[in-house]
Design a protein around this motif. Structure first.
Motif, PDB file in Angstrom:
ATOM      1  N   LEU A 292       0.831  -1.207   0.000  1.00 14.52           N
ATOM      2  CA  LEU A 292       0.000   0.000   0.000  1.00 14.52           C
ATOM      3  C   LEU A 292       0.867   1.260   0.000  1.00 14.52           C
ATOM      4  CD1 LEU A 292      -3.089   0.687   0.172  1.00 14.52           C
ATOM      5  CD2 LEU A 292      -2.740   0.985   2.630  1.00 14.52           C
ATOM      6  N   THR A 293       1.954   1.243   0.774  1.00 14.40           N
ATOM      7  CA  THR A 293       2.838   2.417   0.807  1.00 14.40           C
ATOM      8  C   THR A 293       3.499   2.634  -0.553  1.00 14.40           C
ATOM      9  OG1 THR A 293       4.803   1.189   1.564  1.00 14.40           O
ATOM     10  CG2 THR A 293       3.323   2.060   3.263  1.00 14.40           C
ATOM     11  N   ALA A 294       3.852   1.558  -1.246  1.00  9.53           N
ATOM     12  CA  ALA A 294       4.441   1.686  -2.577  1.00  9.53           C
ATOM     13  C   ALA A 294       3.418   2.220  -3.575  1.00  9.53           C
ATOM     14  CB  ALA A 294       4.985   0.338  -3.040  1.00  9.53           C
ATOM     15  N   GLN A 295       2.186   1.738  -3.457  1.00 11.99           N
ATOM     16  CA  GLN A 295       1.120   2.170  -4.372  1.00 11.99           C
ATOM     17  C   GLN A 295       0.868   3.672  -4.256  1.00 11.99           C
ATOM     18  OE1 GLN A 295      -2.547  -0.084  -3.995  1.00 11.99           O
ATOM     19  NE2 GLN A 295      -3.761   1.573  -4.853  1.00 11.99           N
ATOM     20  N   HIS A 296       0.955   4.192  -3.028  1.00  8.25           N
ATOM     21  CA  HIS A 296       0.619   5.602  -2.793  1.00  8.25           C
ATOM     22  C   HIS A 296       1.852   6.484  -2.563  1.00  8.25           C
ATOM     23  CE1 HIS A 296      -3.695   4.875  -2.681  1.00  8.25           C
ATOM     24  NE2 HIS A 296      -3.448   3.791  -1.962  1.00  8.25           N
ATOM     25  N   ASN A 297       3.055   5.934  -2.796  1.00 11.41           N
ATOM     26  CA  ASN A 297       4.289   6.710  -2.617  1.00 11.41           C
ATOM     27  C   ASN A 297       4.348   7.363  -1.235  1.00 11.41           C
ATOM     28  OD1 ASN A 297       5.327   6.204  -5.274  1.00 11.41           O
ATOM     29  ND2 ASN A 297       3.850   7.688  -6.065  1.00 11.41           N
ATOM     30  N   ALA A 298       4.082   6.563  -0.224  1.00 13.68           N
ATOM     31  CA  ALA A 298       4.089   7.047   1.163  1.00 13.68           C
ATOM     32  C   ALA A 298       4.908   6.080   2.010  1.00 13.68           C
ATOM     33  CB  ALA A 298       2.661   7.164   1.694  1.00 13.68           C
ATOM     34  N   PRO A 299       6.246   6.217   2.001  1.00 12.70           N
ATOM     35  CA  PRO A 299       7.106   5.242   2.687  1.00 12.70           C
ATOM     36  C   PRO A 299       6.828   5.138   4.179  1.00 12.70           C
ATOM     37  CG  PRO A 299       8.400   6.704   1.275  1.00 12.70           C
ATOM     38  CD  PRO A 299       7.023   7.278   1.348  1.00 12.70           C
ATOM     39  N   MET A 300       6.964   3.934   4.704  1.00 11.22           N
ATOM     40  CA  MET A 300       6.881   3.664   6.142  1.00 11.22           C
ATOM     41  C   MET A 300       8.097   2.829   6.518  1.00 11.22           C
ATOM     42  SD  MET A 300       2.960   2.817   7.263  1.00 11.22           S
ATOM     43  CE  MET A 300       1.784   4.126   7.589  1.00 11.22           C
ATOM     44  N   PRO A 301       9.250   3.457   6.771  1.00 12.32           N
ATOM     45  CA  PRO A 301      10.474   2.694   7.069  1.00 12.32           C
ATOM     46  C   PRO A 301      10.337   1.753   8.258  1.00 12.32           C
ATOM     47  CG  PRO A 301      10.987   5.005   6.645  1.00 12.32           C
ATOM     48  CD  PRO A 301       9.505   4.911   6.722  1.00 12.32           C
ATOM     49  N   CYS A 302       9.548   2.153   9.246  1.00 12.37           N
ATOM     50  CA  CYS A 302       9.382   1.289  10.423  1.00 12.37           C
ATOM     51  C   CYS A 302       8.729  -0.034  10.036  1.00 12.37           C
ATOM     52  CB  CYS A 302       8.562   2.014  11.489  1.00 12.37           C
ATOM     53  SG  CYS A 302       8.562   1.164  13.078  1.00 12.37           S
ATOM     54  N   ILE A 303       7.777   0.011   9.100  1.00 17.25           N
ATOM     55  CA  ILE A 303       7.114  -1.209   8.654  1.00 17.25           C
ATOM     56  C   ILE A 303       8.095  -2.102   7.892  1.00 17.25           C
ATOM     57  CG2 ILE A 303       5.322  -2.148   7.136  1.00 17.25           C
ATOM     58  CD1 ILE A 303       4.256  -1.086   9.757  1.00 17.25           C
ATOM     59  N   ASP A 304       8.994  -1.487   7.120  1.00 15.10           N
ATOM     60  CA  ASP A 304      10.003  -2.275   6.402  1.00 15.10           C
ATOM     61  C   ASP A 304      10.871  -3.066   7.381  1.00 15.10           C
ATOM     62  OD1 ASP A 304       9.105  -1.235   3.996  1.00 15.10           O
ATOM     63  OD2 ASP A 304      10.554   0.412   4.002  1.00 15.10           O
ATOM     64  N   ILE A 305      11.308  -2.393   8.451  1.00 11.64           N
ATOM     65  CA  ILE A 305      12.145  -3.055   9.457  1.00 11.64           C
ATOM     66  C   ILE A 305      11.344  -4.113  10.214  1.00 11.64           C
ATOM     67  CG2 ILE A 305      13.471  -2.696  11.582  1.00 11.64           C
ATOM     68  CD1 ILE A 305      14.083   0.147  10.472  1.00 11.64           C
ATOM     69  N   ALA A 306      10.112  -3.757  10.579  1.00 10.34           N
ATOM     70  CA  ALA A 306       9.257  -4.709  11.301  1.00 10.34           C
ATOM     71  C   ALA A 306       9.023  -5.961  10.467  1.00 10.34           C
ATOM     72  CB  ALA A 306       7.927  -4.048  11.655  1.00 10.34           C
ATOM     73  N   HIS A 307       8.809  -5.790   9.161  1.00  9.78           N
ATOM     74  CA  HIS A 307       8.604  -6.924   8.266  1.00  9.78           C
ATOM     75  C   HIS A 307       9.816  -7.852   8.291  1.00  9.78           C
ATOM     76  CE1 HIS A 307       8.425  -8.790   4.128  1.00  9.78           C
ATOM     77  NE2 HIS A 307       7.199  -9.048   4.561  1.00  9.78           N
ATOM     78  N   GLN A 308      11.020  -7.277   8.253  1.00 12.36           N
ATOM     79  CA  GLN A 308      12.239  -8.081   8.326  1.00 12.36           C
ATOM     80  C   GLN A 308      12.339  -8.832   9.653  1.00 12.36           C
ATOM     81  OE1 GLN A 308      15.654  -5.561   7.534  1.00 12.36           O
ATOM     82  NE2 GLN A 308      14.568  -4.511   5.898  1.00 12.36           N
ATOM     83  N   HIS A 309      12.001  -8.150  10.747  1.00 11.92           N
ATOM     84  CA  HIS A 309      12.104  -8.775  12.064  1.00 11.92           C
ATOM     85  C   HIS A 309      11.035  -9.850  12.276  1.00 11.92           C
ATOM     86  CE1 HIS A 309      14.664  -5.339  13.993  1.00 11.92           C
ATOM     87  NE2 HIS A 309      15.370  -6.175  13.257  1.00 11.92           N
ATOM     88  N   LEU A 310       9.856  -9.655  11.711  1.00  7.52           N
ATOM     89  CA  LEU A 310       8.822 -10.693  11.779  1.00  7.52           C
ATOM     90  C   LEU A 310       9.288 -11.956  11.048  1.00  7.52           C
ATOM     91  CD1 LEU A 310       5.665  -8.492  11.130  1.00  7.52           C
ATOM     92  CD2 LEU A 310       6.063  -9.825  13.209  1.00  7.52           C
TER      93      LEU A 310
END
Length: 361
Positions: A292-310
């Protein structure tokens, strides 16, 4: 564990942005598809509540279907034949029910279930008015695909109705409910499920994609808070502050019920997902949010890191299971803390093994 999930009781009609709907007239048969960690509690509360608060719906037991029939039987045994009836197929749900709730784990399963139900209806001569209520966490564009399936059925409508809150909150009937779709359908469903299933409805208009989008934004806050908690607990242990003091800080500055509950899980190394939210669901939600962030060009770096940690936490858990180590069967998404711990040289899931840093007075 302290109960951080209780909310004050609300007066009848509170939390609803709609006027009371007209009586539906004939008794309505309600169906519920999917008795997972969330769906089981939602179906339980709906079945129990409608018998006491909605006599027009109480004539018929709630008709339930789940892939694993053991869960359907467990709900039947818990509530009895006057409140629960077990369906043998999705076709039975589709053909018999006026209102059909779905609460399923993945987008693929959601679409499959709707295809099965709408296919059964296309092959029938039924002229019943039906409302499909989709409560799962899905990617927003799937709502349009489901609407195409439902719109092909005469007199059938779809509303998207995702919910916010962990299973413990679902059990208490305290979920926050988002709704998009046909106004009259939303109004009827809102009065059916508040306060049985949730405490409040947020109306997001008629565009069916809006409620799933809002749900993902809500989950982005929850996942980000899990990541921040994991990092804070890890830094607290490495710096000599200690997990107990980090826990006190959370209680003082982040007293939200969900945050407190997940803080307790990390503090106590309680990563049993059978009584929480499975990490697979967290990875799916984080993946949807990143898309969703890629679709709307609205980065969420915390979600990127959380995804890696999950993903790291899941990989570590599966590795321990494959080695025959004693671990929980299903990892809760609060196990995200494992990603921060191993990056800092700590044990992933057992804080008792961590080297204690002695603070200087």
């Amino acid at each position: 564990m302290t109960d951080h999930l209780a909310s004050p009781a609300l007066p009848a009609g509170a939390g609803l942005p709609y006027s009371r709907p007209a009586s539906p007239g004939l008794p309505r048969q309600i169906g519920f598809v999917g008795l997972g960690a969330m769906g089981y509690h939602m179906a339980h509360n709906l079945a129990a509540h409608k018998h006491t608060k909605h006599p027009s719906h109480a004539v018929h037991p709630l008709l339930v279907w789940n892939r694993n029939k053991d869960k359907s039987k467990a709900l039947f045994n818990q509530l009895g034949q006057d409140k629960i009836r077990v369906a043998d197929s999705l076709a039975e749900i589709a053909l018999e029910c006026d209102i059909i709730f779905t609460s399923l784990a993945t987008d693929e399963v959601v679409k499959w279930a709707f295809e099965q139900m709408t296919s059964a209806l296309k092959d029938s001569s039924s002229t019943k008015h039906r409302i499909f209520v989709e409560t799962s966490t899905i990617y927003p564009t799937l709502a349009g695909e489901l609407d195409q399936l439902v719109s092909a059925i005469p007199h059938a409508r779809l509303i998207t109705c995702p919910v916010i809150g962990p299973p413990a909150v679902a059990k208490k009937g305290q979920l926050v409910i988002m709704m998009s779709g046909d106004y009259r359908s939303k109004k009827e469903i809102a009065y059916l499920i508040v306060p049985a299933v949730g405490r409040k409805v947020i109306d997001l208009g008629e565009n069916l994609e809006k409620a799933p989008t809002c749900k993902l934004i809500g989950n982005s806050m929850i996942i980000s808070s899990l990541e921040i908690l994991g990092e804070a607990y890890t830094l607290g242990e490495k710096s000599g502050i200690g997990a107990d003091n980090v826990r006190r800080l959370v209680q003082e500055i982040f007293p939200a019920p969900g945050t407190l509950a997940y803080s307790e899980r990390m503090y106590e190394d309680n990563f049993d997902g059978s009584s929480g939210f499975a990490i697979d669901g967290g990875i799916k939600d984080a993946s949807h949010i990143r898309r969703l962030t890629a679709q709307h060009n609205a980065p969420m770096p915390c979600i990127d890191i959380a995804h890696q940690h999950l993903i790291t936490a899941r990989a570590l858990h599966l590795s321990l299971k494959s080695e025959g180590k004693e671990v929980v069967d299903t990892l809760d998404w609060s196990g995200i803390v494992a990603g921060s711990r191993v990056a800092a040289g700590l044990d992933a899931f057992d804080s008792a093994k961590h080297t204690r840093v002695v603070r200087e007075d």
